[in-house]
Design a protein around this motif. Structure first.
Motif, PDB file in Angstrom:
ATOM      1  N   ASP A 123       6.056  52.672 -30.799  1.00  0.00           N
ATOM      2  CA  ASP A 123       6.885  53.166 -31.902  1.00  0.00           C
ATOM      3  C   ASP A 123       6.015  54.013 -32.832  1.00  0.00           C
ATOM      4  OD1 ASP A 123       8.956  53.568 -33.647  1.00  0.00           O
ATOM      5  OD2 ASP A 123       8.745  51.616 -34.632  1.00  0.00           O
ATOM      6  N   SER A 160       2.144  51.575 -35.512  1.00  0.00           N
ATOM      7  CA  SER A 160       3.447  52.245 -35.551  1.00  0.00           C
ATOM      8  C   SER A 160       3.379  53.346 -36.599  1.00  0.00           C
ATOM      9  CB  SER A 160       4.560  51.245 -35.872  1.00  0.00           C
ATOM     10  OG  SER A 160       4.369  50.675 -37.160  1.00  0.00           O
ATOM     11  N   ARG A 171       6.091  55.835 -39.408  1.00  0.00           N
ATOM     12  CA  ARG A 171       7.412  56.140 -39.942  1.00  0.00           C
ATOM     13  C   ARG A 171       7.306  57.426 -40.761  1.00  0.00           C
ATOM     14  NH1 ARG A 171       5.372  52.468 -43.733  1.00  0.00           N
ATOM     15  NH2 ARG A 171       5.697  53.113 -45.913  1.00  0.00           N
ATOM     16  N   THR A 172       8.418  58.057 -40.957  1.00  0.00           N
ATOM     17  CA  THR A 172       8.427  59.285 -41.759  1.00  0.00           C
ATOM     18  C   THR A 172       8.698  58.966 -43.219  1.00  0.00           C
ATOM     19  OG1 THR A 172      10.783  59.643 -41.303  1.00  0.00           O
ATOM     20  CG2 THR A 172       9.192  60.689 -39.816  1.00  0.00           C
ATOM     21  N   HIS A 173       8.111  59.774 -44.083  1.00  0.00           N
ATOM     22  CA  HIS A 173       8.349  59.646 -45.528  1.00  0.00           C
ATOM     23  C   HIS A 173       8.234  61.036 -46.129  1.00  0.00           C
ATOM     24  CE1 HIS A 173       8.524  57.882 -49.501  1.00  0.00           C
ATOM     25  NE2 HIS A 173       7.430  58.555 -49.836  1.00  0.00           N
ATOM     26  N   HIS A 208       1.125  52.843 -39.662  1.00  0.00           N
ATOM     27  CA  HIS A 208       1.169  51.443 -40.077  1.00  0.00           C
ATOM     28  C   HIS A 208       0.392  50.598 -39.071  1.00  0.00           C
ATOM     29  CE1 HIS A 208       2.663  48.077 -42.402  1.00  0.00           C
ATOM     30  NE2 HIS A 208       3.088  47.484 -41.304  1.00  0.00           N
ATOM     31  N   ASP A 227      -0.701  50.078 -44.608  1.00  0.00           N
ATOM     32  CA  ASP A 227      -0.300  51.464 -44.363  1.00  0.00           C
ATOM     33  C   ASP A 227      -1.524  52.352 -44.451  1.00  0.00           C
ATOM     34  OD1 ASP A 227       2.382  50.988 -44.031  1.00  0.00           O
ATOM     35  OD2 ASP A 227       2.899  51.349 -46.131  1.00  0.00           O
TER      36      ASP A 227
END
Length: 314
Positions: A60, A101, A103-105, A112, A127
């Motif tokens: 992921d 993993s 994630r988008t921000h 992460h 993070d």
């Protein structure tokens, strides 16, 4: 270079040069995932993590399969640079491992990282710094390596806190008892140095957290002193000698936990007889250095990472 005080000379401070020989190249970081042997493992806890930290390819990660594998390899290499023997490979039974993993921000990607126990529980997480989305999506090697390199020190600190917490829970660890140190003596000194240095070191070493013994059985560490003498140049217009006194601190299986080395120039043959106060001064400084090596190698002074506060975000 300061001169070594010799018998009959004015007293001068005898300062050791600390030369740590651990993987990290410094005293600040213990080795939470190193495996110094069955007896040495008891210094921390009976349940220390194994000698390998697995870094499997993340599923992921917002990356292609090849790029995800590259990120895993980059993190493993960065952890090795932090003295953690990490390997980019799938987890095996008994492995501690890092779950990665992303994630988008906004217009960025946030990597992460979660430190996982062998039974699949999250023990600590963090993070990483934000990464440009374009570079991440393209699987840019420099971007992935940069993300891993920036995060590795934080993960190493978390591992140190985990080790300290495990030590705190183990009543047999060095957080709860004095270290048992076997002193095997001193060799190679001129004059009466072998005996006088040994006597002085034996008297100087013990304190509230370190005991000294003359038998190797049951020792947590072994200390041995080695003296080397070589002809030097001129000291105050007279012939000199170069003396090196190395105090080696070893784990029960013979691995070097660290060393304190004292280097000085002395008037030639000034230590061919009785060492006198020179032995006491040298041994007192060396004993302090050895206590530092034992404390930092074992990690007994590090702050535990509580399970209730395992999550940490940047």
């Amino acid at each position: 270079m300061m001169s070594l005080p010799y018998p009959g000379a004015p007293m001068r401070r005898f300062l050791p040069v600390l030369l740590p020989l651990c993987l990290a190249g410094c005293f600040d970081m213990p080795h939470p995932f190193s495996d110094p042997g069955q007896r040495a493992r008891q210094l921390a806890t009976a349940n220390l993590p194994p000698a390998r930290l697995a870094v499997p390819t993340p599923a992921d990660s917002l990356l292609s399969d090849d790029a995800a594998q590259l990120w895993a390899h980059a993190l493993a290499e960065a952890m090795v640079a932090q003295s953690v023997p990490a390997i980019a490979q799938p987890t095996k039974p008994g492995d501690w491992w890092v779950k990665m993993s992303a994630r988008t921000h906004n217009a960025s990607v946030i990597p992460h990282y979660v430190i996982m126990t062998p039974d699949g529980k999250a023990r600590a997480e963090s993070d990483g710094p934000a990464v440009d989305m374009a570079g991440w999506s393209a699987g840019d090697a420099m971007a992935l390596k940069g993300a891993a390199t920036q995060e590795a020190p934080e993960l190493a600190n978390l591992l140190t806190g985990i080790q300290a917490d495990m030590m705190q829970q183990d009543q047999h660890s060095l957080m709860h008892r004095a270290a048992k140190i076997y002193f095997s003596g001193v060799t190679g000194a001129p004059g009466d140095g072998d005996k006088s240095l040994a006597r002085a070191f034996y008297a100087s070493l013990p304190d509230a957290t370190n005991s000294v013994q003359t038998q190797p059985k049951g020792a947590d560490f072994t200390v041995r002193g080695v003296v080397k003498l070589a002809d030097g140049g001129s000291l105050d217009g007279k012939p000199s000698q170069h003396i090196e006194i190395a105090w080696h601190v070893l784990t029960p299986d013979g691995k070097e936990a660290g060393a304190a080395t004292q280097l000085h120039d002395i008037p030639a043959h000034s230590l061919d007889g009785a060492w006198g106060d020179t032995a006491s001064m040298a041994a007192e400084e060396a004993a302090g250095a050895v206590r530092t090596i034992v404390t930092n190698y074992s990690g007994r002074d590090h702050t535990p990472l509580p399970v209730t506060n395992a999550t940490k975000s940047k």
